[in-house]
Each structure stands twice: as structure tokens, then as C-alpha cells.
Design a protein around this motif. Structure first.
Motif, mmCIF file in Angstrom:
data_model
loop_
_atom_site.group_PDB
_atom_site.id
_atom_site.type_symbol
_atom_site.label_atom_id
_atom_site.label_comp_id
_atom_site.label_asym_id
_atom_site.label_seq_id
_atom_site.Cartn_x
_atom_site.Cartn_y
_atom_site.Cartn_z
ATOM 1 N N TRP A 289 0.833 -1.205 0.000
ATOM 2 C CA TRP A 289 0.000 0.000 0.000
ATOM 3 C C TRP A 289 0.871 1.260 0.000
ATOM 4 N N ILE A 290 1.937 1.249 0.787
ATOM 5 C CA ILE A 290 2.867 2.377 0.799
ATOM 6 C C ILE A 290 3.449 2.606 -0.595
ATOM 7 N N GLY A 291 3.869 1.523 -1.250
ATOM 8 C CA GLY A 291 4.416 1.649 -2.596
ATOM 9 C C GLY A 291 3.413 2.232 -3.572
ATOM 10 N N ALA A 292 2.144 1.807 -3.457
ATOM 11 C CA ALA A 292 1.112 2.332 -4.352
ATOM 12 C C ALA A 292 0.890 3.820 -4.124
ATOM 13 N N MET A 293 0.865 4.245 -2.866
ATOM 14 C CA MET A 293 0.666 5.670 -2.579
ATOM 15 C C MET A 293 1.839 6.505 -3.077
ATOM 16 N N LEU A 294 3.051 5.997 -2.914
ATOM 17 C CA LEU A 294 4.222 6.721 -3.421
ATOM 18 C C LEU A 294 4.150 6.893 -4.942
ATOM 19 N N TRP A 295 3.777 5.831 -5.629
ATOM 20 C CA TRP A 295 3.636 5.896 -7.087
ATOM 21 C C TRP A 295 2.607 6.955 -7.478
ATOM 22 N N ASN A 296 1.483 6.990 -6.761
ATOM 23 C CA ASN A 296 0.463 7.993 -7.025
ATOM 24 C C ASN A 296 1.010 9.406 -6.875
ATOM 25 N N CYS A 297 1.780 9.613 -5.807
ATOM 26 C CA CYS A 297 2.325 10.950 -5.552
ATOM 27 C C CYS A 297 3.254 11.400 -6.671
#
Length: 437
Positions: A289-297
Motif C-alpha cells: 500500500w505504501i508503494g502504491a501511494m508513493l507511485w500515485n504521488c
């Protein structure tokens, strides 16, 4: 308590079915209805934003009541199923009345039927989420359950995005079709789930008392996850609320372009769900989930650089951020089921309804904050939905649409860095629960 056997695909599909019409309500509530009531019906951005915020506050008050009551009852059909059936009539009626407003509908019509719709939806949604947590005690199986449910929700969102597009614009006829579709599909999907999905393991009925509330508050992983979910929800709610305005005024694209954007975004989210499930099984839910949020940012940070005519670049950004949607929706609710296990291991109580009620309150607070903040701030910046905006007003719209969400997601990432419940710890929790219950 023993580890549950794997659920069949038929059971998973039947359980996921109610999420499809349920999700059809969310997109228009935050994308289409504010514009319909503010512009077409002439209520204005500030009044509509304020009324929807009040309705969400009411919605938040009903969440803990429904959650606790669904924890307390005991019937031959289980705790959760009767609530889904009871919420159907109110939800169906309110959807039709809210999405098909007659000429002259004012603020009281919007507020009253929105509150009615929220109550009916809460009677379904909170027990429904708790039911999913009780279908399995396995860490990875819960990810599958949440993945199927959220994938069905994304399909419902796609339908909600496509229906108005069929009419060529954000017309009243297109939005009204969504209300009718929900009124038809919701009972069919709920009855399918009631018929083919087991009640799950719910334990004995629980009362709401001070000790129970203290136990919830002392659940550190739950507090961390809840706050991260709240911040991430605001980050997602702002673009959902402002996408029609951004497409029309910043990109200066035709009205039907917004429908294409939503279809690409949510379509990418569906396609990526199996990938996120596999990654979560290998690396753990919170890390993925952290990786997905970073990608979004990283991807979304470039949105304020776009201007009139940059539609292809915006479609590419929508595709890349949409790929992360499956992780954003499926993984945190699966993690929520794990923090309920921590409470059960500590207290020998099973309060899934209460936990998911608080989870629902945070979800709704995030969306209410997005609507309640976005429109008044745009008014303060001098933005007008009728056009004629200067560069400062357009930058304010782009900043609220993209930069503010990046900030909220980065804060959520910092909170989740030290999230403690891993697959190994969750297995130890279930061993402890099995010995104590």
C-alpha cells in the motif's frame, strides 16, 4: 477459532455483488450531484458544499449505532444479514428521489434525501464490511475477499461513470439513470449474497460499554491505520470532487471527456487488482500500500503543469494513477480485519461491527472534508463555475485537485512506515485467539 478454508469463487463473487450497486452511488454523490444541484438547479457551490458536509456529519453519527447494534443482535441468519435486508427499501427510494430531483428542488430536498440515502446505505454497508471480516481468519484469504469486493465496487463505479456519458454530458437524464439502476440492481445483488454466502464466524453478541471503547482506542495499529486511511481518503476525495471542474476549466476539454477519464482511471484499477493481491501476498499488505501511494504521488505531482489542450497527457496520468486504485481500495480494508483480531486476542471480544463503523466514519469524514473544503476554498480564490477565471483562480483549482492530495498521501505514508501487523504476527494472533476463545 480455526483458520477458515478457502472460499470458492462463487462465494466470493456472491459476497462481492452488493458492492457493485453500492459503489454506483459514490461517484455521482461526489462528482455529478454537486455540479447538478449547484449549477443546473442553481443552489451555488458554497451552499451545496455546506449541505453535503452536514449530511455527512449525520451519516457519521449513525455509523457507530449501526455497527454496535449489528454486533449485539443474534438471529438464525447471523448478525449481519438482517441489516442488509432492512436497509434496502430506504436506500432504493432515496436514490431515486435524490438522483431524479423535480424542477425547483432546493436545499431541503438535497439535504433530506441525502441524509435518508446515507442512513439506508449505512444499514447495508457497515454490517456488510464486518461480514466480510468474519468470513475468514486467514491473512491472505482476507486480502482475496477485500480484493473481490473492491473490484466489484470499481466495476460499479465504471457503470456510474458510463451512464451519464451515454447522454453526452452531465445531464439530469444521465444522472437520473444511475438512481434507477441502483434501485434495480441493489436488491438483486443483496439477495444473491444473502442466498449464497455463509453468515461467517461472529461469536457471541456484544454490548457497547466504556471498556469496549477504551479497548478500541488502545489498539495502536488500528489508530495508525485509521488516521492513514483518513488522510488518504481526503487525498482521493479532492480529485473526485473537482474532476469535472478541472477538465472543463483547466484542460478546456469537452464535457464527455470527463467520462473517458473516469473510465480509464477505474478500468486500470480493475485490471491491476490481481497484481496488487500477488504483491501483497509476497511483501505484506502495508508495504505494498505504501508503494502504491508513493507511485500515485510521483505521477500526480505533474498535474498542475498541464494546461488547455493537454488531454493526452492527462489521460496517461489517469491511467498510471488508476493502476494504484486496486491497492488503495482493497488492501487497507483487509488490514482492518487484522486489527480486529488484535482486539479479539487482547479482550476475548469480537467487535467487528464497531471497528468497521469507526472505519466508515473516517471514510465519510474524509469525503465530507473534501467536499466541505474544496468548494468554499474555490469560492474564496475567486473561482467561478460559469467561467471567466483568471490565472490565480485556475491555479487554485489545480492545486486543490493535485497538490493538496499529494501532501495528504505523503502524510499517510509516514504513518504506515511502522505499521506492526505482518503475516507472521497475524498468525500468532490467531493461535492466541484459538487458545482463549
Amino acid at each position: 477459532m480455526t483458520t477458515s478454508p478457502p472460499l470458492s469463487r462463487l462465494t466470493l463473487a456472491a459476497y462481492a455483488a452488493p458492492a457493485l450497486p453500492g459503489a454506483m452511488l459514490l461517484l455521482p454523490l461526489y462528482v455529478h450531484l454537486p455540479v447538478l444541484y449547484a449549477d443546473t438547479l442553481g443552489l451555488g457551490l458554497t451552499l451545496v458544499g455546506g449541505l453535503l458536509f452536514v449530511a455527512r456529519l449525520w451519516d457519521m453519527l449513525t455509523d457507530p449505532l449501526i455497527g454496535v447494534w449489528s454486533d449485539r443482535i443474534h438471529t438464525r441468519w447471523g448478525r449481519r444479514k438482517p441489516w442488509l435486508l432492512a436497509g434496502l427499501p430506504l436506500c432504493m427510494l432515496a436514490a431515486v428521489m435524490l438522483f431524479l430531483p423535480p424542477d425547483g428542488s432546493g436545499g431541503l430536498w438535497l439535504l433530506g434525501w441525502t441524509m435518508a440515502l446515507y442512513l439506508g446505505a449505512t444499514m447495508i454497508q457497515i454490517p456488510y464490511l464486518a461480514w466480510g471480516a468474519e468470513l475468514s481468519s486467514d491473512y491472505h484469504q482476507r486480502t482475496r475477499i477485500a480484493g473481490w469486493r473492491e473490484a466489484a465496487g470499481v466495476i460499479g463505479t465504471l457503470f456510474a461513470a458510463a451512464l451519464p456519458a451515454l447522454f453526452g454530458d452531465n445531464s439530469r437524464a444521465g444522472i437520473g439513470t444511475i438512481g434507477i439502476a441502483v434501485a434495480v440492481l441493489l436488491p438483486l445483488c443483496v439477495l444473491l449474497a444473502l442466498r449464497h454466502v455463509p453468515a461467517g464466524h461472529a461469536g457471541t453478541p456484544q454490548r457497547l460499554d466504556l471498556a469496549g471503547l477504551k479497548a478500541v482506542w488502545r489498539n495502536g495499529p488500528f489508530r495508525r491505520l485509521l488516521l492513514a486511511w483518513l488522510l488518504n481518503g481526503i487525498a482521493n476525495g479532492l480529485p473526485a470532487t473537482l474532476v469535472l471542474l478541472y477538465v472543463s476549466h483547466v484542460l478546456q476539454a469537452p464535457a464527455d471527456f470527463a467520462g473517458l477519464v473516469l473510465l480509464i482511471y477505474f478500468g486500470a484499477g480493475i485490471a491491476a487488482v490481481p497484481l496488487w493481491l500477488k504483491l501483497a501476498q509476497r511483501h505484506g499488505k502495508h508495504r505494498v500500500w505504501i508503494g502504491a501511494m508513493l507511485w500515485n504521488c510521483v505521477v500526480f505531482a505533474g498535474v498542475p503543469l498541464l494546461g488547455a489542450g493537454d488531454t493526452l497527457l492527462f489521460l496517461a496520468i489517469s491511467l498510471l494513477t488508476g493502476l494504484c486504485l486496486g491497492a488503495d481500495l482493497a488492501l487497507p480494508p483487509a488490514m482492518q480485519a487484522d486489527v480486529v483480531d488484535l482486539d479479539t486476542a487482547r479482550t476475548r471480544r469480537q467487535r467487528a461491527g464497531l471497528f468497521f463503523a469507526i472505519w466508515g466514519m473516517a471514510t465519510k469524514l474524509a469525503l465530507a472534508a473534501a467536499v466541505g473544503l474544496a468548494f468554499p476554498l474555490l469560492d474564496l480564490a475567486g473561482f467561478s463555475a460559469d467561467g471567466g477565471n483568471d490565472g490565480a483562480a485556475l491555479f487554485a483549482l489545480a492545486a486543490l485537485y493535485a497538490l493538496a492530495p499529494v501532501g495528504f498521501k505523503l502524510a499517510a505514508i509516514l504513518l504506515m512506515r511502522r505499521y506492526p501487523i505482518t503475516p507472521d504476527r497475524q498468525r500468532r494472533l490467531h493461535q492466541r485467539i484459538a487458545r482463549r476463545i
